[in-house]
Motif scaffolding. Structure first.
Motif, PDB file in Angstrom:
ATOM      1  N   MET A 196      -7.668  46.387 -15.014  1.00  0.00           N
ATOM      2  CA  MET A 196      -6.739  45.479 -14.625  1.00  0.00           C
ATOM      3  C   MET A 196      -7.126  43.997 -14.803  1.00  0.00           C
ATOM      4  N   PHE A 205      -7.262  39.977 -13.014  1.00  0.00           N
ATOM      5  CA  PHE A 205      -6.886  39.346 -11.795  1.00  0.00           C
ATOM      6  C   PHE A 205      -7.593  37.817 -12.159  1.00  0.00           C
ATOM      7  N   TRP A 212       1.360  44.215 -11.439  1.00  0.00           N
ATOM      8  CA  TRP A 212      -0.028  44.640 -10.575  1.00  0.00           C
ATOM      9  C   TRP A 212      -1.298  44.684 -11.562  1.00  0.00           C
ATOM     10  N   MET A 251      -2.466  40.365 -12.771  1.00  0.00           N
ATOM     11  CA  MET A 251      -2.074  39.750 -11.515  1.00  0.00           C
ATOM     12  C   MET A 251      -2.570  38.282 -11.164  1.00  0.00           C
ATOM     13  N   ASP A 252      -1.541  37.418 -11.043  1.00  0.00           N
ATOM     14  CA  ASP A 252      -1.933  36.286 -10.542  1.00  0.00           C
ATOM     15  C   ASP A 252      -2.677  36.154  -9.106  1.00  0.00           C
ATOM     16  N   PRO A 261      -4.509  33.859  -5.817  1.00  0.00           N
ATOM     17  CA  PRO A 261      -4.332  32.724  -5.331  1.00  0.00           C
ATOM     18  C   PRO A 261      -5.571  31.637  -5.726  1.00  0.00           C
ATOM     19  N   ALA A 266      -8.386  30.602  -5.501  1.00  0.00           N
ATOM     20  CA  ALA A 266      -9.581  30.991  -4.437  1.00  0.00           C
ATOM     21  C   ALA A 266     -10.506  31.848  -5.218  1.00  0.00           C
ATOM     22  N   SER A 268     -13.604  32.924  -4.527  1.00  0.00           N
ATOM     23  CA  SER A 268     -14.241  34.139  -3.758  1.00  0.00           C
ATOM     24  C   SER A 268     -13.216  35.325  -3.603  1.00  0.00           C
ATOM     25  N   CYS A 269     -12.016  34.857  -3.639  1.00  0.00           N
ATOM     26  CA  CYS A 269     -10.962  35.970  -3.190  1.00  0.00           C
ATOM     27  C   CYS A 269     -10.998  36.702  -4.682  1.00  0.00           C
ATOM     28  N   GLY A 290     -14.053  38.631  -5.081  1.00  0.00           N
ATOM     29  CA  GLY A 290     -14.217  39.674  -4.089  1.00  0.00           C
ATOM     30  C   GLY A 290     -13.170  40.736  -3.914  1.00  0.00           C
ATOM     31  N   VAL A 291     -12.007  40.315  -4.565  1.00  0.00           N
ATOM     32  CA  VAL A 291     -10.694  41.371  -4.638  1.00  0.00           C
ATOM     33  C   VAL A 291     -11.089  42.360  -5.958  1.00  0.00           C
ATOM     34  N   ALA A 330     -11.329  46.323  -5.572  1.00  0.00           N
ATOM     35  CA  ALA A 330     -10.961  47.102  -6.426  1.00  0.00           C
ATOM     36  C   ALA A 330     -11.618  48.289  -7.312  1.00  0.00           C
TER      37      ALA A 330
END
Lengths: 334, 327
Positions: free
Chosen positions: B25, B27, B51, B54-55, B57, B59, B61-62, B65-66, B70
């Motif tokens: 995926m 991100f 999904w 994926m766009d 935010p 950020a 670190s996000c 980290g996401v 995942a």
């Protein structure tokens, strides 16, 4: 202790067996925690960071998690939570003594840096708040695959000042991810009180800004905590998105074995915390309801003490890591 | 074989792996409907859905980290950081988390994660859209850091990075996106993540370099050919780990070493290559190791004369090469 004539069947809809099981989990964690402190003072454990006083909320949360199906991103005070999920006193004593067979880290990290792939407990480091975003990412993967797994993530309130906490809430809320955020709020970031960390008294007040429910709960009350965690987990599992739980707990010990809280806390504050100890109060409550007699409780303690003794002996006898293994596991095989 | 741009090769690498493996995926900021600010992920959301492309935010670190989360849960994420300059808020997640996950868990967990980011200047990007800060990550055990210089490697190394079980930082030179073209096979292939490539064979001098500078180095080497100097150009490709053996072989054969990079020189990739040559090739050297790179200023300025003054171009590289040739 007042003993009821007839044993109640349930408190707030939670049956007596579940309540007794919760008490046992709490007691087991407390006795293990006390054992590790003892070993620390004996020089057999070089560092410890305790979860004493926070057992009720951790056990209540853990009771709703399906180990190996749901996901857990813990923090360093979650000893009780790891035991509920299926780790053992032996596991955590191996970690406390930094032995080769420590399932968390193989003796590589300080004690209380939990992780266990078999149980979907992710590995954790010492930098606080990073785990929030991991939880959001784990939940995203579950959502992409259409699975009903719930991810729970825990923290102290100090880490909620970090940007990662807010980035995680923002992302999980935006996409209605199945995350339960649990703040074990002992009111102190090492020595700094909540009043100097944030403008509102409750971390959960921040939930409003992310459009999700924020709940304050007495984290020393296993019954209230069980109900709140149950609702949040059910909500997440149903695809309705995250909840932020602010569980108020005391801090019964210093921040860590290298800290002395008497240097920055008043005697009154320490005494107030002691009166908020979840363990004795829950025993009394179960006793009043006729669910746990003093004799039952003594028998439970005796069994757990034997478990601690065996686990301590096993951990002490276990091998240290091989010095040459320091070079292993930097990268895997492609 | 079809001729494609560097950008098309990167996109094709992601597309092919996403078709082959539904765990893959993407991100990042603007990667979805818009297809990224440079268009690298264009069309991928249409094919794979919201999904899997994926766009995020705004950020970093996000973003990192996401993707780590995942990956814990079985995915093979590709994080896109819009500009390498903006990666810094994500560095805690990269260095404290991703790089240490296998080691700190004693091999219980691993972190199959790719972080793509465009770097480099010469596009009027000024201080915050031109930097080459890859060296920051080259000292971090637990990470792989790679930079492809051509479309063939771009696709093959990206596929290898996606399949690799550990975190790979994959840095793309933004000026190469549309200016560098080359043959790219349609079939599935990978390029190793830890081997140099000898781009041009020579006997007298070897230039070690990476990214867009490989192209510049080849041009400079050709300018010396009429004067009888035979110059080798070696594309490092992997900045961590460095291919120690590949570096030593070329340095010993040629006896004169120039290391060229766009980044400033202090504590950089060139420093580490110099150290390897000093440690392993002392008796084979006919001249001191020479280096050329950006000046010791915070970053590349915007105005054309300042940008030109910052960058190493073919003229500057040729002049340095002649100094080494005549030593």
């Amino acid at each position: 202790m007042v003993v009821a004539n007839r044993a109640a069947r349930a408190i707030a809809g939670i049956d007596a067996d579940t309540l007794r099981a919760m008490y046992r989990h709490m007691l087991r964690s407390r006795m293990l925690d006390e054992r590790i402190w003892l070993l620390n003072r004996q020089g057999l454990v070089r560092f410890w960071v305790s979860g004493m006083g926070q057992e009720a909320i951790q056990v209540a949360l853990g009771m709703h998690v399906r180990p190996g199906h749901d996901w857990v991103a813990p923090y360093y005070r979650d000893l009780a939570l790891t035991l509920v999920l299926g780790m053992t006193p032996r596991d955590q004593l191996l970690a406390a003594m930094a032995k080769a067979d420590d399932p968390n880290t193989g003796g590589r990290q300080m004690p209380a840096h939990f992780g266990c792939r078999r149980l979907n407990i992710i590995t954790t480091g010492s930098v606080v708040a990073t785990q929030f975003i991991h939880a959001a990412g784990i939940a995203l993967a579950s959502k992409i695959r259409g699975e009903d797994a719930v991810t729970v993530v825990t923290t102290g309130e100090g880490a909620t000042s970090e940007g990662d906490f807010h980035e995680a809430l923002n992302f999980a809320a935006t996409h209605s991810l199945a995350v339960v955020f649990v703040v074990e709020d002992n009111g102190l970031a090492i020595s700094v009180p909540t009043s100097k960390q944030m403008p509102t008294p409750n971390v959960s007040d921040r939930a409003t800004g992310y459009g999700i429910p924020g709940v304050v709960v007495d984290g020393t009350d296993p019954v209230a905590s069980y109900l709140v965690c149950g609702e949040a987990v059910a909500r997440a599992r149903a695809g309705k998105g995250p909840t932020l739980i602010d569980a108020k707990v005391p801090r019964l010990t210093s921040h860590s074995s290298d800290d002395d809280q008497r240097r920055y806390r008043t005697a009154e504050a320490l005494e107030t915390d002691r009166t908020h100890d979840c363990l004795g109060r829950f025993a009394a409550r179960l006793g009043e309801q006729g669910m746990l007699s003093a004799r039952d409780e003594e028998a439970m303690r005796a069994k757990l003490l034997a478990e601690m003794d065996v686990a301590t002996a096993q951990a002490e006898a276990a091998s240290d890591p091989d010095p040459e293994s320091v070079l292993l596991h930097v990268l895997g095989d492609a | 074989m079809a001729v494609k741009t560097y950008l098309e090769a990167i996109r094709e690498g992601m597309r092919d792996e996403m078709r082959r493996d539904d765990r893959v995926m993407i991100f990042g900021e603007d990667v979805g409907f818009k297809g990224g600010v440079f268009g690298v992920t264009e069309g991928l959301q249409r094919e794979f859905g919201e999904w899997r492309v994926m766009d995020s935010p705004l950020a970093e670190s996000c973003i990192v980290g996401v993707c780590i989360g995942a990956a814990f849960n079985g995915m093979r994420p590709i994080a896109e950081i819009q500009f390498q300059d903006f990666i810094l808020p994500g560095v805690d997640q990269i260095v404290s988390e991703a790089a240490k996950i296998r080691y700190r868990s004693n091999d219980d967990w691993n972190m199959p994660l790719v972080i793509r980011a465009p770097f480099g200047g010469g596009v009027h990007g000024a201080l915050y859209h031109s930097q080459s800060i890859e060296a920051m990550f080259c000292g971090v055990p637990g990470l792989r850091v790679v930079v492809p210089s051509n479309p063939y490697d771009a696709k093959g190394m990206l596929v290898a990075a996606i399949r690799d079980p550990d975190p790979v930082l994959y840095f793309e030179h933004k000026k190469a996106y549309r200016s560098i073209r080359g043959e790219v096979p349609d079939h599935e292939y990978t390029v190793p993540l830890d081997r140099v490539r000898v781009v041009r064979e020579g006997r007298d001098i070897v230039i070690f370099t990476y990214g867009l500078m490989v192209d510049t180095a080849v041009q400079a080497a050709e300018r010396l050919a009429p004067d009888g100097f035979s110059v080798s150009v070696v594309d490092l490709r992997s900045l961590r780990p460095l291919d120690r053996q590949g570096i030593v072989e070329s340095a010993r054969r040629c006896g004169k070493v120039l290391i060229a990079q766009e980044a400033n020189l202090a504590v950089s990739v060139s420093s580490e290559v110099s150290a390897i040559v000093a440690e392993e090739c002392f008796e084979y050297l006919d001249a001191p190791v020479m280096r050329i790179g950006g000046p010791e200023v915070p970053a590349m300025p915007f105005a054309k004369p300042l940008e030109d003054a910052y960058l190493v171009d073919v003229d500057k590289l040729e002049s340095k090469l002649r100094r080494l040739a005549e030593y």
